[in-house]
Design an enzyme around this catalytic site. Sequence first.
Site, PDB file in Angstrom:
ATOM      1  N   LYS A  42     -65.119  57.656 -11.317  1.00  0.00           N
ATOM      2  CA  LYS A  42     -63.910  57.872 -10.561  1.00  0.00           C
ATOM      3  C   LYS A  42     -63.401  56.569  -9.949  1.00  0.00           C
ATOM      4  O   LYS A  42     -62.307  56.514  -9.404  1.00  0.00           O
ATOM      5  CB  LYS A  42     -64.187  58.870  -9.403  1.00  0.00           C
ATOM      6  N   GLY A  43     -64.218  55.541 -10.027  1.00  0.00           N
ATOM      7  CA  GLY A  43     -63.912  54.269  -9.343  1.00  0.00           C
ATOM      8  C   GLY A  43     -62.609  53.605  -9.756  1.00  0.00           C
ATOM      9  O   GLY A  43     -62.010  52.861  -8.980  1.00  0.00           O
ATOM     10  N   GLU A  98     -61.691  49.650 -15.497  1.00  0.00           N
ATOM     11  CA  GLU A  98     -62.887  49.822 -14.673  1.00  0.00           C
ATOM     12  C   GLU A  98     -62.681  49.144 -13.317  1.00  0.00           C
ATOM     13  O   GLU A  98     -61.857  48.242 -13.180  1.00  0.00           O
ATOM     14  CB  GLU A  98     -64.040  49.211 -15.454  1.00  0.00           C
ATOM     15  N   ASP A  99     -63.394  49.615 -12.315  1.00  0.00           N
ATOM     16  CA  ASP A  99     -63.269  49.007 -10.986  1.00  0.00           C
ATOM     17  C   ASP A  99     -64.017  47.670 -10.886  1.00  0.00           C
ATOM     18  O   ASP A  99     -63.481  46.684 -10.409  1.00  0.00           O
ATOM     19  CB  ASP A  99     -63.749  49.978  -9.891  1.00  0.00           C
ATOM     20  N   ASP A 102     -70.732  44.842 -12.896  1.00  0.00           N
ATOM     21  CA  ASP A 102     -71.881  44.374 -12.145  1.00  0.00           C
ATOM     22  C   ASP A 102     -72.930  43.921 -13.166  1.00  0.00           C
ATOM     23  O   ASP A 102     -72.833  42.837 -13.730  1.00  0.00           O
ATOM     24  CB  ASP A 102     -72.323  45.549 -11.264  1.00  0.00           C
ATOM     25  N   LYS A 130     -68.569  40.816 -10.740  1.00  0.00           N
ATOM     26  CA  LYS A 130     -69.726  40.284 -10.005  1.00  0.00           C
ATOM     27  C   LYS A 130     -70.617  39.604 -11.037  1.00  0.00           C
ATOM     28  O   LYS A 130     -71.666  40.124 -11.389  1.00  0.00           O
ATOM     29  CB  LYS A 130     -70.465  41.464  -9.381  1.00  0.00           C
ATOM     30  N   ARG A 164     -64.110  55.589  -0.986  1.00  0.00           N
ATOM     31  CA  ARG A 164     -63.193  55.310  -2.091  1.00  0.00           C
ATOM     32  C   ARG A 164     -61.746  55.231  -1.620  1.00  0.00           C
ATOM     33  O   ARG A 164     -60.909  54.594  -2.249  1.00  0.00           O
ATOM     34  CB  ARG A 164     -63.273  56.419  -3.160  1.00  0.00           C
TER      35      ARG A 164
HETATM   36  P1  IMP Z   1     -72.704  48.094 -14.082  1.00  0.00           P
HETATM   37  O1  IMP Z   1     -73.033  49.066 -15.169  1.00  0.00           O
HETATM   38  O2  IMP Z   1     -73.946  47.580 -13.408  1.00  0.00           O
HETATM   39  O3  IMP Z   1     -71.806  46.964 -14.541  1.00  0.00           O
HETATM   40  O4  IMP Z   1     -72.007  48.894 -12.949  1.00  0.00           O
HETATM   41  C1  IMP Z   1     -70.730  49.307 -13.011  1.00  0.00           C
HETATM   42  C2  IMP Z   1     -70.498  50.433 -12.019  1.00  0.00           C
HETATM   43  O5  IMP Z   1     -71.365  50.331 -10.903  1.00  0.00           O
HETATM   44  C3  IMP Z   1     -69.106  50.357 -11.449  1.00  0.00           C
HETATM   45  O6  IMP Z   1     -68.230  51.149 -12.186  1.00  0.00           O
HETATM   46  C4  IMP Z   1     -69.285  50.886 -10.058  1.00  0.00           C
HETATM   47  O7  IMP Z   1     -69.114  52.284 -10.059  1.00  0.00           O
HETATM   48  C5  IMP Z   1     -70.692  50.576  -9.702  1.00  0.00           C
HETATM   49  N1  IMP Z   1     -70.799  49.378  -8.819  1.00  0.00           N
HETATM   50  C6  IMP Z   1     -71.240  48.160  -9.143  1.00  0.00           C
HETATM   51  N2  IMP Z   1     -71.196  47.314  -8.100  1.00  0.00           N
HETATM   52  C7  IMP Z   1     -70.713  48.038  -7.074  1.00  0.00           C
HETATM   53  C8  IMP Z   1     -70.399  47.724  -5.696  1.00  0.00           C
HETATM   54  O8  IMP Z   1     -70.553  46.601  -5.185  1.00  0.00           O
HETATM   55  N3  IMP Z   1     -69.914  48.751  -4.950  1.00  0.00           N
HETATM   56  C9  IMP Z   1     -69.719  50.004  -5.461  1.00  0.00           C
HETATM   57  N4  IMP Z   1     -69.967  50.328  -6.733  1.00  0.00           N
HETATM   58  C10 IMP Z   1     -70.476  49.361  -7.525  1.00  0.00           C
HETATM   59 MG    MG Z   2     -67.492  53.254 -11.535  1.00  0.00          MG
END
Ligand code: IMP
Ligand code: MG
Length: 178
Positions: A42-43, A98-99, A102, A130, A164
């Site tokens: 939902k981000g 995507e928001d 990470d 990030k 959110r």
């Molecule tokens: P990844 O798979 O580790 O790249 O994570 C992506 C998802 O993790 C994003 O769509 C967010 O929902 C969540 N996420 C990653 N970092 C943060 C943060 O600092 N705050 C909140 N949600 C995060």
């Molecule tokens: Mg997300």
Amino acid sequence: MREDIQEILYNEEQLKERIRELGKEISGDYKDKNLMLIGVLKGSVPFMADLMKEITVPCIMDFMAVSSYGNSTSTSGVVRILKDLDFEIEGKDILLIEDIIDSGVTLRYLVDYLKGRGAASIEIACLLNKSERRRVEINAKYMGFEVPDFFLVGYGLDYAERYRNLPFIGILKEEIYK
Ligand code: IMP
Ligand code: MG
């Protein structure tokens, strides 16, 4: 809510301005294409809502929902599809919305998943990056801001589904999730 925020990184005005630039860029690149926006629930909702209004070429939209975090602040590394697409993507120029990237696990998984379904192209538009925390290789063609390694909330980003609805991107106080 506001009292749980240590610092605001990007306020509404700054977000709006950067998203306007991204919208312009996307509108130029997708002039004669078959653009389909896919939001990752939902981000991405606030970002997608603002971005699509800045896109001046025809497009359709769809959503997917995945889960990898649960109620923790770092990824479990396992991605599960909770909601798949409503439409076929054959011949479409996909822009995944995507928001934040990470570890990169979520988007890597989604891009690989969509690749086998006959899309004409697949690119990513992500509000925040990030990059310090990357574990797998993935790059977004359209990127809003590079952010430091703090846990961020607001403008779609949550901690345990909350925050959110904050209109800005802020650093969540550590005492909230410790
Ligand atoms: P990844 O798979 O580790 O790249 O994570 C992506 C998802 O993790 C994003 O769509 C967010 O929902 C969540 N996420 C990653 N970092 C943060 C943060 O600092 N705050 C909140 N949600 C995060
Ligand atoms: Mg997300």
